[in-house]
Design a protein around this motif. Structure first.
Motif, PDB file in Angstrom:
ATOM      1  N   THR A   1      34.446  66.819  -9.911  1.00  0.00           N
ATOM      2  CA  THR A   1      35.113  66.532 -11.176  1.00  0.00           C
ATOM      3  C   THR A   1      36.613  66.498 -10.950  1.00  0.00           C
ATOM      4  O   THR A   1      37.148  67.265 -10.148  1.00  0.00           O
TER       5      THR A   1
ATOM      6  N   LEU B   1      40.254  77.519 -19.314  1.00  0.00           N
ATOM      7  CA  LEU B   1      39.388  77.231 -18.168  1.00  0.00           C
ATOM      8  C   LEU B   1      39.544  75.772 -17.772  1.00  0.00           C
ATOM      9  O   LEU B   1      39.688  74.890 -18.629  1.00  0.00           O
ATOM     10  N   PHE B   2      39.513  75.562 -16.475  1.00  0.00           N
ATOM     11  CA  PHE B   2      39.623  74.209 -15.937  1.00  0.00           C
ATOM     12  C   PHE B   2      38.234  73.677 -15.607  1.00  0.00           C
ATOM     13  O   PHE B   2      37.275  74.442 -15.493  1.00  0.00           O
ATOM     14  N   ALA B   3      38.200  72.391 -15.470  1.00  0.00           N
ATOM     15  CA  ALA B   3      36.945  71.761 -15.058  1.00  0.00           C
ATOM     16  C   ALA B   3      37.026  71.281 -13.619  1.00  0.00           C
ATOM     17  O   ALA B   3      36.170  70.556 -13.167  1.00  0.00           O
ATOM     18  N   GLY B   4      38.041  71.631 -12.919  1.00  0.00           N
ATOM     19  CA  GLY B   4      38.156  71.211 -11.534  1.00  0.00           C
ATOM     20  C   GLY B   4      39.587  70.912 -11.181  1.00  0.00           C
ATOM     21  O   GLY B   4      40.472  70.973 -12.022  1.00  0.00           O
TER      22      GLY B   4
ATOM     23  N   CYS C   1      33.691  73.758 -19.622  1.00  0.00           N
ATOM     24  CA  CYS C   1      34.787  72.830 -19.332  1.00  0.00           C
ATOM     25  C   CYS C   1      34.254  71.569 -18.661  1.00  0.00           C
ATOM     26  O   CYS C   1      34.593  70.451 -19.055  1.00  0.00           O
TER      27      CYS C   1
ATOM     28  N   GLY D   1      37.223  74.235  -6.778  1.00  0.00           N
ATOM     29  CA  GLY D   1      36.456  74.569  -7.969  1.00  0.00           C
ATOM     30  C   GLY D   1      35.959  73.373  -8.722  1.00  0.00           C
ATOM     31  O   GLY D   1      35.570  73.487  -9.870  1.00  0.00           O
ATOM     32  N   ASN D   2      35.948  72.217  -8.119  1.00  0.00           N
ATOM     33  CA  ASN D   2      35.538  71.018  -8.839  1.00  0.00           C
ATOM     34  C   ASN D   2      34.232  70.451  -8.322  1.00  0.00           C
ATOM     35  O   ASN D   2      33.912  69.307  -8.576  1.00  0.00           O
TER      36      ASN D   2
ATOM     37  N   SER E   1      45.021  68.084 -22.074  1.00  0.00           N
ATOM     38  CA  SER E   1      44.431  67.922 -20.754  1.00  0.00           C
ATOM     39  C   SER E   1      43.924  66.501 -20.542  1.00  0.00           C
ATOM     40  O   SER E   1      43.617  66.116 -19.415  1.00  0.00           O
TER      41      SER E   1
ATOM     42  N   MET F   1      36.807  77.814 -12.846  1.00  0.00           N
ATOM     43  CA  MET F   1      38.266  77.831 -12.651  1.00  0.00           C
ATOM     44  C   MET F   1      38.893  78.418 -13.911  1.00  0.00           C
ATOM     45  O   MET F   1      38.815  77.830 -14.987  1.00  0.00           O
TER      46      MET F   1
ATOM     47  N   PRO G   1      44.425  73.194 -18.645  1.00  0.00           N
ATOM     48  CA  PRO G   1      42.966  73.418 -18.736  1.00  0.00           C
ATOM     49  C   PRO G   1      42.312  72.495 -19.752  1.00  0.00           C
ATOM     50  O   PRO G   1      42.951  72.025 -20.691  1.00  0.00           O
ATOM     51  N   VAL G   2      41.027  72.266 -19.531  1.00  0.00           N
ATOM     52  CA  VAL G   2      40.267  71.435 -20.468  1.00  0.00           C
ATOM     53  C   VAL G   2      40.012  72.198 -21.760  1.00  0.00           C
ATOM     54  O   VAL G   2      40.044  71.630 -22.846  1.00  0.00           O
ATOM     55  N   ARG G   3      39.783  73.480 -21.626  1.00  0.00           N
ATOM     56  CA  ARG G   3      39.549  74.294 -22.827  1.00  0.00           C
ATOM     57  C   ARG G   3      40.549  75.439 -22.834  1.00  0.00           C
ATOM     58  O   ARG G   3      40.754  76.107 -21.823  1.00  0.00           O
TER      59      ARG G   3
ATOM     60  N   GLY H   1      38.638  76.273 -27.235  1.00  0.00           N
ATOM     61  CA  GLY H   1      38.574  74.948 -27.828  1.00  0.00           C
ATOM     62  C   GLY H   1      39.083  73.883 -26.879  1.00  0.00           C
ATOM     63  O   GLY H   1      39.833  74.169 -25.941  1.00  0.00           O
TER      64      GLY H   1
END
Lengths: 492, 267
Positions: B238, A489-492, B68, B216-217, B112, A470, A396-398, B107
């Protein structure tokens, strides 16, 4: 009275003058002391407080000499309630009006600090230790010059040789109670009967053997001390003095191709109070402008009081500076990116609060997401930000750390959540991907069985809710008693 | 004497006009402006190439629904270079400043980032106080030792935004601020060069294949304001694996009705 508890019981380790006059001594049991003085008031020892007080005293005494060696053996034993330190004053006593005047001044300063002290001056460290405790003269006349005062030294008790209690007991049994009783004896007989320690200490006492002291300052300190006849009364003049001293120190460091990593600036007021500013750099630094900029942030905290009479600038930690290309116009290339970035990080590090952190991300070989990403010092030895031999799955990004608990309301036949409540929101799961099983590192839990490890195993799902987010959540715990948590959480 | 003054004034005006033209050529809302360059033909390729984004200056990403995607957009904006920008010999890094609890979705997780983004390694910072975050951001931007600063912070006023803008101009850096939206959805006042917002496409409206893997992108990327900017919106995809954006459907000015009416006043 101060007491200390150990396997032998409660022992006396600190006494005031009244208790000593009554016959109490360090190392005796509290019950024995109470039998002598029933009205005795005692309190347990606070080791940290004592250490801090002693460290402040050591710092305070550096006005007389930069060479100060605490008596670590005495400090370690500590059951006699006293501590000690040596000052190397060779060639410096005349600055204080002579040896006798210097002792007077030291005793006066120690009294002002609230400490009862005895001081003596001698030719060797061992003789000074003995004279401070056993010299029969007045407090400011305990000066032992051995060729001249041999008779005085001969009357010292053998305990002034810093011998163990067992050896002193043997000497007492043999009737050897003073130094004058030992020195005429054949040396071979002493060694045979009592071991090598007696002669070793005796030779150190008379200067026939050297004694190595652990001075607080290194052998070649990068230290500049400046005393002022007229005390510095304002912060501006103090800053100006520090500026010139730091410039001198940096010039000395540059001449030896060294750079400082830590700098102490100590301002000593006329009333004896000291204020110390410590600054640390991420890399070896020779630039006085950078150091002064770091110091400037802490200078407003210095209270000049009735005036600063002495300033000490000291670099306890220096390092060799790597060779850098010098420009053709003979100016040092201080504007290079590496130096400028290091100086920027220094400035930021000095500004941060206790909970603020500055780091470079690094990759640790771990399956657990929160352990895989570690923090390394931005100026320390570099580690790999990403282990190339450990390809990561999608992450995940965060990351929410620690994971937040979530209530799973409905689940599909495959075990994936279809409806859940998170942060008081009902999330409809439109798509779910998983599980991705992440197990704890077995090598870290060798003492646990498979059943215990299974509780720590996580099954991660990536779900897409009705808002298009996500979410990365995992299931852990016993079968049938699942614990669900959102971890990122993901960004895609 | 008066002619000399007039001559000097004309020269100063010419210099100012030249400077203004350079800036407007980067960020104007016309056919040759940032919108056309950024989301024109180049944008329709596999990845966005925001050639018009000012390399120096303050840019804002407003976080409302998906922090995100906003983080990904901020990283993208921080690292993207103009088409004419020559790559420096020693690339400078990114400085990410996170004010704890400014955003409520955790955070930033450095692992990633794609492998290529780790060279040079970014510098990360987590602070408690907004004052510390802003001081550090200003100091880093002024130093000129980083390519861009990404700042996660809570709301701030117009004076702070101008200070950050001045720091950018002083150090030649770019600041990307991740700024939360107000609870009522109001867009806060700012003097940023460009202001962006990215929101996920509602999954209910495009459920996708029922048996396929979740995507989900899909997001709506909106340029909602800025200096000399014509607002617009695009449907983008994304890709968190490569930290990139690609256009799915250009919908210019789609959000013109959604953006508050006082947008132009704020911008």
């Amino acid at each position: 009275m101060i007491t200390r508890s150990d396997h032998k019981g409660v022992l006396v380790c600190g006494l005031n003058a009244a208790a000593q006059k009554a016959g109490l001594h360090g190392g005796m049991r509290l019950s024995d002391a109470r039998s002598i003085l029933p009205d005795l008031k005692d309190s347990p020892e606070d080791a940290e407080l004592c250490d801090g007080k002693f460290a402040r005293l050591v710092r305070f005494m550096d006005r007389y000499s930069p060479w100060i060696a605490p008596d670590r053996d005495l400090h370690a034993r500590g059951l006699h309630g006293d501590a000690g330190m040596w000052l190397e004053i060779t060639g410096g006593s005349h600055l204080f009006g002579g040896e006798s005047a210097m002792i007077k001044q030291i005793l006066r300063d120690m009294k002002n600090q609230g400490t009862a002290a005895r001081a003596a001056i001698a030719d060797t460290a061992g003789a000074a230790w003995a004279a401070a405790r056993c010299h029969p003269g007045a407090s400011h006349e305990r000066i032992l010059s051995l060729p001249r005062d041999h008779g005085v030294a001969a009357g010292f008790p053998v305990s002034c040789l810093r011998l163990s209690d067992d050896i002193i007991a043997v000497l007492a049994r043999l009737g050897l109670k003073q130094l004058g009783d030992i020195t005429p004896l054949p040396r071979a007989n002493i060694t045979t009967r009592l071991g090598p320690d007696v002669l070793h200490r005796l030779d150190q006492f008379y200067g026939r053997l050297p004694e190595h002291l652990n001075f607080e300052l290194p052998d070649a300190p990068w230290l500049i001390k400046q005393s002022f006849g007229e005390p510095l009364g304002s912060a501006d003049t103090l800053a100006h003095a520090i500026e010139s001293m730091v410039a001198d120190l940096c010039a000395k460091l540059r001449s030896d191709n060294l750079g400082l990593r830590r700098l102490l600036v100590r301002a000593i007021r006329v009333d004896g109070q000291t204020h110390t500013i410590t600054t640390t750099t991420g890399t070896a630094c020779q630039s006085e402008s950078h150091i002064l900029r770091l110091l400037a942030e802490k200078m407003p905290g210095v209270d000049t009081g009735f005036g600063i009479e002495q300033v000490i600038v000291y670099a306890p930690w220096v390092e060799h500076v790597a060779f850098r290309q010098v420009r053709l116009d003979r100016k040092n290339d201080d504007s290079s990116d590496a130096i400028a970035l290091a100086q920027l990080l220094d400035r930021i590090a000095h500004h941060l609060g206790p909970k603020d952190i500055l780091y470079r991300p690094a990759h640790h070989a771990s399956h657990l997401p929160e352990r895989a990403a570690i923090r390394q010092s931005p100026t320390g030895p570099p580690k790999l930000a990403r282990l190339s031999d450990a390809p990561l799955p999608k992450r995940p990004v965060r990351l929410i750390d620690p994971p937040e608990p979530v209530d799973v309301i409905e689940r599909s036949a495959t075990g994936a959540p279809t409806k859940l409540r998170w942060r008081k929101m009902i999330l409809e799961v439109l798509r779910a991907d998983g599980p991705e099983r992440i197990c704890p590192e077995w090598w870290g839990y060798l003492d646990r069985d498979n059943y215990a490890l299974s509780q720590m195993t996580r099954d991660y799902f990536r779900i897409c809710d009705q808002q298009g987010r996500m979410i990365w959540l995992f299931r852990s715990g016993h079968a049938g008693q699942d614990i669900w948590s959102v971890h990122g959480l993901f960004a895609g | 004497m008066s002619e000399e003054r007039i001559h000097q004034a004309r020269a100063a005006l010419a210099r100012a006009e030249q400077h203004w033209k350079v800036q407007v050529s980067c960020l104007s809302g016309g056919a040759d402006g940032v919108i056309a360059r950024a989301f024109g033909d180049t944008f329709l390729g596999d990845h966005i190439s925001i050639g018009g984004l000012a390399p120096i200056g303050l840019h804002e990403v407003l976080c409302g629904h998906d922090d995100c995607a906003a983080s990904l957009l901020a990283w993208y904006l921080a690292t993207v270079s103009g088409p004419d920008a020559a790559s420096p010999e020693v690339p400078k890094g990114i400085f990410w400043i996170r004010q704890r609890r400014a955003l409520d979705q955790g955070g930033f997780y450095a692992l990633s980032l794609p492998m290529a983004a780790m060279k040079p390694e970014p510098l990360m910072m987590a602070v408690d106080q907004q004052a510390t975050a802003l001081w550090t951001c200003e100091e880093v931007a002024k130093s000129g030792q980083v390519h861009a600063v990404i700042l996660e912070t809570t709301d701030y006023d117009l004076t702070t935004a101008r200070r950050l803008q001045l720091a950018c101009e002083s150090g030649g850096a770019r600041i990307i601020v991740l700024r939360p939206l107000a609870r009522d959805g109001r867009i806060p006042t700012s003097s940023a060069w460009t202001r962006w917002q990215i929101t996920p496409v509602n999954a209910l409206s495009s459920p996708g294949p029922s048996t396929g893997r979740p995507t989900g992108n899909d997001h709506y990327l909106s340029l909602i304001g800025g200096r000399g900017v014509r607002p617009g919106s695009w449907k983008v995809k994304t890709d968190a694996t490569t930290f990139s954006l690609s256009v799915a459907d250009p919908l210019e000015n789609r959000l013109s009705a959604d953006i508050p009416k006082d947008r132009h006043a704020h911008a």
